[in-house]
Design an enzyme around this catalytic site. Sequence first.
Site: not given
Ligand code: GRF
Length: 195
Positions: A19, A107, A177
Amino acid sequence: MKEKSDLYNIAVLVSGSGSNLQSVIDNTLDGSVNGRVALVVSDREGAYALKRGENHNIPSYYLKGDPEGLIRLLDSHKIDLVVLAGYLSILPKQVVQAYENRIINIHPSLIPKYCGKGFYGMNVHNAVIAGNEKVSGATVHFVDAGIDTGPIILQETVEITEEDTPETLQQKVLKIEHEILPKGINMVLNQLTKE
Ligand code: GRF
């Protein structure tokens, strides 16, 4: 807006759903990030993040335990900035050295709290809720030889309410994020002198 040829090349390293990768791709496509995602590398073969890269015709590879191979991939795609986005492996020191000061990470806590060995994904939010914190958030930082120890680039906070669970907190932080990673990328790209 830079000419296409002047755009910086970004590599995004992933392990999961991607994401954050999607947010970076979307922000390069609408021009708000001064670069293009030129490469996606996952250390998990079935990561949905690889599909997200393929959906946008971005060279996307599964690669694990091959630091020299990773450096060759980054070099051959003329990468200017490496972005760790939900990447769960510790980057080998030869990769950190080869791309010194050009690797950043997102993070899901307010570093220096709830970071370092073992603090990733839900582990972070479980610990924050267990710690009765009133705020949490996300941090974009440079990657150095340590775990979550490089200089901080950008942070954003979220309020924690009595009703919050680790799951609802994760969703609040993930939203942050997706907002601060593209901003952090732009801040670094604007400092880079294109070689
Ligand atoms: C999530 O726990 C995010 O908080 C951390 O990585 C994990 C996966 O995120 N940064 P994503 O959807 O694969 O980007």
